[in-house]
Design a protein around this motif. Structure first.
Motif, PDB file in Angstrom:
ATOM      1  N   GLY A 167       0.916  -1.194   0.070  1.00 38.63           N
ATOM      2  CA  GLY A 167      -0.084  -0.018  -0.034  1.00 38.63           C
ATOM      3  C   GLY A 167       0.933   1.207   0.021  1.00 38.63           C
ATOM      4  N   CYS A 168       0.891   1.893  -1.155  1.00 34.60           N
ATOM      5  CA  CYS A 168       1.934   3.021  -1.417  1.00 34.60           C
ATOM      6  C   CYS A 168       1.068   4.520  -1.355  1.00 34.60           C
ATOM      7  CB  CYS A 168       2.704   3.009  -2.535  1.00 34.60           C
ATOM      8  SG  CYS A 168       3.694   1.416  -2.239  1.00 34.60           S
ATOM      9  N   GLY A 169       0.042   4.550  -0.497  1.00 37.53           N
ATOM     10  CA  GLY A 169      -0.432   6.055  -0.102  1.00 37.53           C
ATOM     11  C   GLY A 169       0.761   6.895   0.466  1.00 37.53           C
ATOM     12  N   ASP A 190       1.728  -1.972  -4.808  1.00 40.00           N
ATOM     13  CA  ASP A 190       0.385  -1.086  -4.886  1.00 40.00           C
ATOM     14  C   ASP A 190      -0.116  -1.611  -6.033  1.00 40.00           C
ATOM     15  OD1 ASP A 190      -0.493   1.643  -3.440  1.00 40.00           O
ATOM     16  OD2 ASP A 190      -1.201   1.279  -5.228  1.00 40.00           O
ATOM     17  N   ILE A 191      -1.689  -1.583  -5.819  1.00 37.61           N
ATOM     18  CA  ILE A 191      -2.489  -2.059  -6.998  1.00 37.61           C
ATOM     19  C   ILE A 191      -2.461  -0.896  -8.116  1.00 37.61           C
ATOM     20  CG2 ILE A 191      -4.093  -3.638  -5.906  1.00 37.61           C
ATOM     21  CD1 ILE A 191      -6.042  -1.338  -5.365  1.00 37.61           C
ATOM     22  N   ASN A 192      -2.139   0.334  -7.625  1.00 41.22           N
ATOM     23  CA  ASN A 192      -2.043   1.385  -8.689  1.00 41.22           C
ATOM     24  C   ASN A 192      -0.774   1.144  -9.285  1.00 41.22           C
ATOM     25  OD1 ASN A 192      -2.061   3.686 -10.014  1.00 41.22           O
ATOM     26  ND2 ASN A 192      -2.476   5.109  -8.207  1.00 41.22           N
ATOM     27  N   PRO A 213       0.474  -6.395  -6.070  1.00 40.24           N
ATOM     28  CA  PRO A 213       0.446  -7.320  -5.386  1.00 40.24           C
ATOM     29  C   PRO A 213       0.570  -8.818  -5.809  1.00 40.24           C
ATOM     30  CG  PRO A 213      -1.161  -5.836  -5.010  1.00 40.24           C
ATOM     31  CD  PRO A 213      -0.532  -5.243  -6.356  1.00 40.24           C
ATOM     32  N   GLU A 214       0.007  -8.897  -7.076  1.00 39.13           N
ATOM     33  CA  GLU A 214      -0.070 -10.319  -7.913  1.00 39.13           C
ATOM     34  C   GLU A 214       1.256 -10.398  -8.617  1.00 39.13           C
ATOM     35  OE1 GLU A 214      -3.624 -10.564  -9.845  1.00 39.13           O
ATOM     36  OE2 GLU A 214      -4.874 -10.008  -7.824  1.00 39.13           O
ATOM     37  N   ASP A 215       2.236  -9.798  -8.521  1.00 37.46           N
ATOM     38  CA  ASP A 215       3.355  -9.821  -9.217  1.00 37.46           C
ATOM     39  C   ASP A 215       4.249 -11.090  -8.829  1.00 37.46           C
ATOM     40  OD1 ASP A 215       6.313  -9.515 -10.211  1.00 37.46           O
ATOM     41  OD2 ASP A 215       5.868  -7.537 -10.634  1.00 37.46           O
TER      42      ASP A 215
END
Ligand SMILES: [Zn+2]
Ligand SMILES: [Zn+2]
Length: 333
Positions: A167-169, A190-192, A213-215
Motif C-alpha cells: 500500500g503506497c499511499g 501497490d495495486i495502482n 500485489p499479484e506480481d
C-alpha cells in the motif's frame, strides 16, 4: 476568513467563517500556511465513515501563531505544526506515558473540527514549533512522517534487511522512503500501477522495487519485515504470506478484520505489531530530524491553492502523489 466545510459526502464548500471568538487562556490562534490531505480525510470526503455534518477536516497542519491566550508561552510569528490527537493526562495510559493509547483521545479534523480554514484555534499543548531550517513543504509532513517513524521503531531496519511495504499511499510511500534511507532493500507494493504512481515511487532514493500485489516475484521473495499500509484485509493477508520465518509484520493501515493463518504464524514465529500514531515528543522530534536532513529526499508532493480544493481532493483520490497539500497562503492564490 474562509473555511472548507464538508456538508455531505463529496460536497465540499469554501465558506465564510464566523467572526473569531476571544481565546481561552491556553489557546493559540493560527494562520494556516499548508494543510496535508490524509487518507482519513479522503475516506471522510467519500462518506466512508460516520461524520456529523458540516465537518471541517484537516489534521496535518502547518501555520503561524497570530495570537496567544494569556497562559501561552509561544510568540506571534512562530511557525508551528499541529499534533492533532488529544490526550487527557489522567487515564492509565497517559500516566504511563502512552498518550497515543489515551482512552479519551479525540482528533482535530476527525471527531473535532480540523484546520482546513484560513485561521483556526487550538490549545497550545497541541502545537509544536517548527525548526527554522525545515521548509514549509517538508514541515507540514511531520504528522504522517511521525506515524511512519513510530511504526519503523518496532522493528530493525538496516542494510541487508528486506522490507516490503504493501500500500503506497502517503504512509506507505513515506515508509518505503524511510526504510530505503536506512539502507534496506525495499519492495513497494501497490495495486495502482499508473505511470504517475511509478514515477512517484521512482523519486524514492535507495534500493526500491515497485510491484503489483499479484506480481510473480512476490510468490517466491520473502521479507524480514512487512509493513501493511493499505488498510485492506487482502493486504494484511498477503503480509503473512510474504514475511520470512522469524520475521515481523507491522500493521499501520486501519480496517476491521481479516483471516489470520494462525498455524503459519505460530510455526514460523512471526511477530505482529500494531502501531498507532506516535509517542510525543520523541517521534515528532525524530521526524523533524529526517525532514531537516536534505539527504532524506521526499517522494513527490503536490501543492494546490485552497480555491482549487476540488482538484486537490481529486489528486488525493488518484493515489498518484505522496501527499497533496492545500496551500492557504494568499500569495499562492
Ligand atoms: Zn493524517
Ligand atoms: Zn488519557
Amino acid at each position: 476568513m474562509l473555511e472548507l466545510l464538508l456538508r455531505r459526502p463529496r460536497e465540499l464548500h469554501l465558506e465564510k467563517m464566523q467572526p473569531p471568538a476571544p481565546l481561552n487562556p491556553d489557546e493559540v490562534r493560527i494562520r494556516t500556511i499548508l494543510g496535508g490531505i490524509c487518507g482519513g480525510d479522503l475516506r471522510g470526503f467519500e462518506g466512508k465513515f460516520a461524520i456529523t455534518y458540516p465537518h471541517r477536516m484537516g489534521h496535518e497542519m502547518l501555520g503561524t501563531v497570530i495570537e496567544c491566550g494569556e497562559e501561552v508561552q509561544l510568540r506571534p510569528g512562530q511557525r508551528i505544526v499541529v499534533q492533532p490527537n488529544t490526550y487527557c493526562e489522567t487515564c492509565e495510559f497517559c500516566k504511563a506515558g502512552k498518550r497515543n493509547l489515551c482512552v479519551n483521545k479525540k482528533t482535530y479534523g476527525g471527531t473535532l473540527p480540523g484546520g482546513f480554514a484560513e485561521e483556526f484555534v487550538i490549545p497550545a499543548k497541541y502545537v509544536f514549533p517548527v525548526p527554522d531550517e525545515v521548509p514549509d513543504e517538508r514541515a507540514v509532513l511531520v504528522e504522517p512522517m511521525s506515524v511512519v517513524v513510530h511504526a519503523l521503531k518496532k522493528v530493525t531496519i538496516e542494510p541487508g534487511k528486506k522490507v516490503a511495504v504493501i500500500g503506497c499511499g502517503s504512509e506507505g510511500t513515506l515508509a518505503s522512503a524511510l526504510a530505503a534511507f536506512h539502507g534496506a532493500e525495499v519492495a513497494a507494493i501497490d495495486i495502482n500501477q499508473s505511470e504517475t504512481k511509478k514515477q512517484l515511487i521512482s523519486t524514492i532514493r535507495g534500493n526500491v522495487q515497485f510491484y503489483h500485489p499479484e506480481d510473480e516475484v512476490l510468490q517466491r521473495e520473502r521479507f524480514d519485515v512487512v509493513i501493511e499500509a493499505a488498510g485492506v484485509p487482502a493486504s494484511a493477508e498477503q503480509a503473512f504470506q510474504i514475511v520470512k520465518p522469524g520475521g515481523d509484520v507491522v500493521l499501520i493501515g486501519i480496517f476491521e478484520e481479516c483471516t489470520l493463518p494462525v498455524r503459519h504464524i505460530v510455526r514460523n514465529e512471526i511477530t505482529i505489531h500494531g502501531s498507532i500514531i506516535y509517542d510525543l515528543p520523541d517521534d515528532y522530534e525524530d521526524a523533524f530530524r529526517y525532514l531537516k536532513d536534505e539527504s532524506f529526499v521526499l517522494p513527490t508532493v503536490k501543492l494546490v491553492p485552497l480555491e482549487q480544493f476540488e482538484q486537490a481532493f481529486a489528486a488525493g483520490l488518484s493515489g498518484n502523489y505522496c501527499k497533496v497539500l492545500l496551500d492557504f497562503r494568499a500569495e499562492g492564490r
